[in-house]
Design a protein around this motif. Structure first.
Motif, PDB file in Angstrom:
ATOM      1  N   VAL A 226       0.848  -1.201   0.000  1.00 52.99           N
ATOM      2  CA  VAL A 226       0.000   0.000   0.000  1.00 52.99           C
ATOM      3  C   VAL A 226       0.880   1.246   0.000  1.00 52.99           C
ATOM      4  O   VAL A 226       0.642   2.217  -0.730  1.00 52.99           O
ATOM      5  CB  VAL A 226      -0.929  -0.003   1.240  1.00 52.99           C
ATOM      6  N   ARG A 227       1.923   1.207   0.805  1.00 51.99           N
ATOM      7  CA  ARG A 227       2.811   2.365   0.890  1.00 51.99           C
ATOM      8  C   ARG A 227       3.450   2.644  -0.477  1.00 51.99           C
ATOM      9  O   ARG A 227       3.534   3.787  -0.909  1.00 51.99           O
ATOM     10  CB  ARG A 227       3.891   2.080   1.933  1.00 51.99           C
ATOM     11  N   HIS A 228       3.872   1.561  -1.153  1.00 49.94           N
ATOM     12  CA  HIS A 228       4.485   1.720  -2.473  1.00 49.94           C
ATOM     13  C   HIS A 228       3.465   2.273  -3.463  1.00 49.94           C
ATOM     14  O   HIS A 228       3.756   3.179  -4.248  1.00 49.94           O
ATOM     15  CB  HIS A 228       5.044   0.374  -2.955  1.00 49.94           C
ATOM     16  N   GLU A 229       2.255   1.728  -3.408  1.00 51.32           N
ATOM     17  CA  GLU A 229       1.200   2.178  -4.329  1.00 51.32           C
ATOM     18  C   GLU A 229       0.926   3.676  -4.112  1.00 51.32           C
ATOM     19  O   GLU A 229       0.826   4.452  -5.061  1.00 51.32           O
ATOM     20  CB  GLU A 229      -0.067   1.365  -4.055  1.00 51.32           C
ATOM     21  N   ALA A 233       1.662   6.716  -6.701  1.00 51.29           N
ATOM     22  CA  ALA A 233       0.529   7.548  -7.135  1.00 51.29           C
ATOM     23  C   ALA A 233       0.823   9.028  -6.884  1.00 51.29           C
ATOM     24  O   ALA A 233       0.488   9.891  -7.705  1.00 51.29           O
ATOM     25  CB  ALA A 233      -0.738   7.121  -6.394  1.00 51.29           C
ATOM     26  N   ILE A 234       1.476   9.325  -5.769  1.00 49.78           N
ATOM     27  CA  ILE A 234       1.838  10.722  -5.463  1.00 49.78           C
ATOM     28  C   ILE A 234       2.804  11.246  -6.529  1.00 49.78           C
ATOM     29  O   ILE A 234       2.624  12.329  -7.082  1.00 49.78           O
ATOM     30  CB  ILE A 234       2.486  10.810  -4.054  1.00 49.78           C
ATOM     31  N   SER A 235       3.843  10.441  -6.836  1.00 48.48           N
ATOM     32  CA  SER A 235       4.836  10.861  -7.844  1.00 48.48           C
ATOM     33  C   SER A 235       4.146  11.112  -9.180  1.00 48.48           C
ATOM     34  O   SER A 235       4.406  12.123  -9.844  1.00 48.48           O
ATOM     35  CB  SER A 235       5.908   9.785  -8.040  1.00 48.48           C
ATOM     36  N   ALA A 236       3.262  10.185  -9.580  1.00 49.89           N
ATOM     37  CA  ALA A 236       2.597  10.306 -10.887  1.00 49.89           C
ATOM     38  C   ALA A 236       1.682  11.533 -10.907  1.00 49.89           C
ATOM     39  O   ALA A 236       1.659  12.291 -11.879  1.00 49.89           O
ATOM     40  CB  ALA A 236       1.796   9.034 -11.173  1.00 49.89           C
ATOM     41  N   TRP A 237       0.944  11.746  -9.818  1.00 50.95           N
ATOM     42  CA  TRP A 237       0.031  12.904  -9.784  1.00 50.95           C
ATOM     43  C   TRP A 237       0.831  14.204  -9.873  1.00 50.95           C
ATOM     44  O   TRP A 237       0.469  15.115 -10.614  1.00 50.95           O
ATOM     45  CB  TRP A 237      -0.814  12.885  -8.496  1.00 50.95           C
ATOM     46  N   CYS A 238       1.925  14.276  -9.122  1.00 53.35           N
ATOM     47  CA  CYS A 238       2.732  15.504  -9.123  1.00 53.35           C
ATOM     48  C   CYS A 238       3.292  15.767 -10.517  1.00 53.35           C
ATOM     49  O   CYS A 238       3.243  16.894 -11.016  1.00 53.35           O
ATOM     50  CB  CYS A 238       3.857  15.409  -8.086  1.00 53.35           C
ATOM     51  N   GLU A 239       3.807  14.716 -11.153  1.00 57.11           N
ATOM     52  CA  GLU A 239       4.385  14.894 -12.487  1.00 57.11           C
ATOM     53  C   GLU A 239       3.314  15.373 -13.469  1.00 57.11           C
ATOM     54  O   GLU A 239       3.545  16.285 -14.265  1.00 57.11           O
ATOM     55  CB  GLU A 239       4.993  13.570 -12.959  1.00 57.11           C
ATOM     56  N   GLY A 250       9.477  15.718  -1.470  1.00 60.88           N
ATOM     57  CA  GLY A 250       9.041  17.080  -1.773  1.00 60.88           C
ATOM     58  C   GLY A 250       8.883  17.350  -3.261  1.00 60.88           C
ATOM     59  O   GLY A 250       9.623  16.814  -4.096  1.00 60.88           O
ATOM     60  N   PHE A 251       7.909  18.202  -3.590  1.00 60.52           N
ATOM     61  CA  PHE A 251       7.623  18.577  -4.983  1.00 60.52           C
ATOM     62  C   PHE A 251       7.330  20.074  -5.007  1.00 60.52           C
ATOM     63  O   PHE A 251       6.753  20.607  -4.060  1.00 60.52           O
ATOM     64  CB  PHE A 251       6.381  17.822  -5.487  1.00 60.52           C
ATOM     65  N   LYS A 252       7.724  20.742  -6.112  1.00 54.86           N
ATOM     66  CA  LYS A 252       7.365  22.158  -6.213  1.00 54.86           C
ATOM     67  C   LYS A 252       6.953  22.511  -7.626  1.00 54.86           C
ATOM     68  O   LYS A 252       7.349  21.849  -8.587  1.00 54.86           O
ATOM     69  CB  LYS A 252       8.502  23.053  -5.716  1.00 54.86           C
ATOM     70  N   ARG A 253       6.136  23.578  -7.710  1.00 52.60           N
ATOM     71  CA  ARG A 253       5.588  23.982  -9.010  1.00 52.60           C
ATOM     72  C   ARG A 253       6.210  25.316  -9.410  1.00 52.60           C
ATOM     73  O   ARG A 253       6.297  26.229  -8.580  1.00 52.60           O
ATOM     74  CB  ARG A 253       4.073  24.135  -8.867  1.00 52.60           C
ATOM     75  N   GLY A 370      14.288   4.037  -7.171  1.00 49.66           N
ATOM     76  CA  GLY A 370      15.356   4.473  -6.269  1.00 49.66           C
ATOM     77  C   GLY A 370      14.829   5.402  -5.191  1.00 49.66           C
ATOM     78  O   GLY A 370      15.225   5.319  -4.023  1.00 49.66           O
ATOM     79  N   ALA A 371      13.908   6.299  -5.586  1.00 52.01           N
ATOM     80  CA  ALA A 371      13.347   7.238  -4.602  1.00 52.01           C
ATOM     81  C   ALA A 371      12.540   6.473  -3.553  1.00 52.01           C
ATOM     82  O   ALA A 371      12.600   6.787  -2.359  1.00 52.01           O
ATOM     83  CB  ALA A 371      12.474   8.273  -5.302  1.00 52.01           C
ATOM     84  N   PHE A 372      11.808   5.438  -3.991  1.00 46.50           N
ATOM     85  CA  PHE A 372      11.034   4.658  -3.009  1.00 46.50           C
ATOM     86  C   PHE A 372      11.977   3.898  -2.072  1.00 46.50           C
ATOM     87  O   PHE A 372      11.761   3.826  -0.862  1.00 46.50           O
ATOM     88  CB  PHE A 372      10.085   3.682  -3.714  1.00 46.50           C
TER      89      PHE A 372
END
Ligand code: SF4
Length: 404
Positions: A226-229, A233-239, A250-253, A370-372
């Motif tokens: 679940v944690r991986h999923e 999903a967070i990475s994909a949504w941010c991208e 962390g992500f920034k716009r 790698g990030a995970f």
């Protein structure tokens, strides 16, 4: 090994440093929180302020009038004692050459027009709001007592408050939280004006009462799948939504300055429980508010523990934070690691072969896998090393020795 500093040791001079100010007051002490804090009482603030001013002077006398490249004000809840923050930052400007941004943590329950004016008076340019979630069930699990609309109004007010950037902290991998819930929180934070998002999982430090709470109630933490999923999903949504990854979490716009608390490669810490990364090692202040104040009132250093750097350890620490940034500038590797650079290159080659790292324009960048992996390593680091150190440091004001 952390031990009390040897007699005669004093912090070395530095030319440039970041600065961390810890404000240890909270209105409600959240059950999952591992940080040094005491219940807020306005009567405690003047003594804290005097001690923080004295510690600022002490650092200026020992490390010299260094250039301060960034200031991070955390806690605790710094907005409960903004006058103290303003006074200490004023002293920092007098004693050092403050040339960087001032970042501060805020709590949704404390944001008002007056708070925003106070933040500007302190010279704050980057602000972070500890939203955690807009979902009432998730707020309940982590013991946050405000309703979602309080966080919504706070985020909108900060986003329209004239700061260079506003970060929202959003938690994931909470018990009972689905991937859709996490994505809904990200979408909502972005729609309310957050231009940086810091996402992080619930760390159940055994010594916090949330560890005990979840254990006693048999609440199951989400498993690794679940944690991986959720992480993916967070990475994909941010991208997909224009948020570029700037660290493991962390992500920034857009071109806003990066909000970050920990990736500076040298800093001095003011306040109980503050750590400092000096050229010759790490030091940690006593975690006990009274003991910290008392030592400064008597002109003594509040440093309780020190871990000197062995050969090239400072360089490995540099590499660790570049990993945290998810980008390692290869040109800096030799200078940072010296004789250990070939070992680091072999290690990076193995990580590249395993699909955890890829080469992009002179940098080694972490892939999503790698990030995970690093996210898990940080989880392990927090739960084993930090937990051991902080448990010992909280048990007694001046521990004799802590092995990690
Ligand atoms: S999570 Fe924040 S508000 Fe809650 S106790 Fe910790 S520092 Fe205070």
């Amino acid at each position: 090994m952390f031990e009390p500093p040897a007699s005669g040791w004093s912090p070395p001079r530095v030319q440039r440093t970041s600065l961390y100010l810890h404000v240890p007051f909270c209105r409600n002490c959240c059950p999952y929180c591992p940080y040094t804090k005491v219940p807020y009482d306005a009567d405690l603030v003047p003594r804290y302020t005097r001690a923080a001013l004295a510690e600022t002077d002490l650092w200026a006398e020992t490390v010299g009038a260094a250039a301060v490249t960034s200031v991070y004000v955390g806690g605790g809840t710094p907005t409960l004692a903004l006058d103290a923050v303003a006074e200490v930052l004023g002293r920092v400007r007098e004693r050092f050459d403050l040339e960087g941004d001032v970042c501060i943590e805020t709590n949704p329950a404390d944001i008002s027009a007056e708070t925003i004016a106070g933040l500007h008076e302190c010279g704050v340019s980057l602000v972070s709001l500890g939203v955690q979630s807009f979902r009432p069930e998730s707020l309940h699990v982590i013991g946050r007592r405000y309703a979602p609309d309080v966080a919504e109004r706070a985020l909108e007010a900060l986003a329209g408050g004239g700061f260079a950037s506003v970060n929202a902290d959003i938690m994931f991998a909470l018990p009972g939280q689905t991937t859709d819930d996490v994505i809904a929180d990200l979408e909502h934070a972005a729609s309310l004006g957050a231009d940086q998002l810091t996402t992080y999982p619930l760390f159940t430090f055994p010594y916090t009462s949330v560890g005990e709470y979840l254990h006693l109630r048999g609440v199951k933490m989400p498993d690794l799948t679940v944690r991986h999923e959720q992480y993916s999903a967070i990475s994909a949504w941010c991208e997909a939504n224009g948020f570029e990854r700037v660290s493991v979490w962390g992500f920034k716009r857009g071109g806003v300055p990066r909000y970050s608390s920990v990736t500076r490669d040298g800093y001095i810490g003011i306040g109980p429980g503050s750590g400092s990364h000096l050229p010759d090692g790490f030091v940690l202040n006593t975690f006990d508010l009274e003991a910290w104040e008392e030592s400064l009132e008597h002109g003594r250093s509040p440093i309780a523990l020190r871990m000197p750097f062995e050969a090239h350890m400072d360089g490995w620490w540099w590499l660790y934070w570049r990993f945290y940034d998810t980008r390692i500038p290869m040109a800096g590797l030799d200078e940072a690691l010296g004789g250990d650079a070939p070992k680091a290159r072999r290690w990076l080659a193995a990580a590249t072969a395993a699909g955890l790292v890829r080469r992009v324009n002179g940098s080694a960048e972490l892939t999503d896998a790698g990030a995970f992996w690093l996210h898990l390593a940080q989880n392990h680091f927090a739960l084993s090393y930090v937990n051991t150190l902080w448990t010992a440091a909280r048990r007694e004001p001046w521990p004799a020795q802590v092995s990690i």
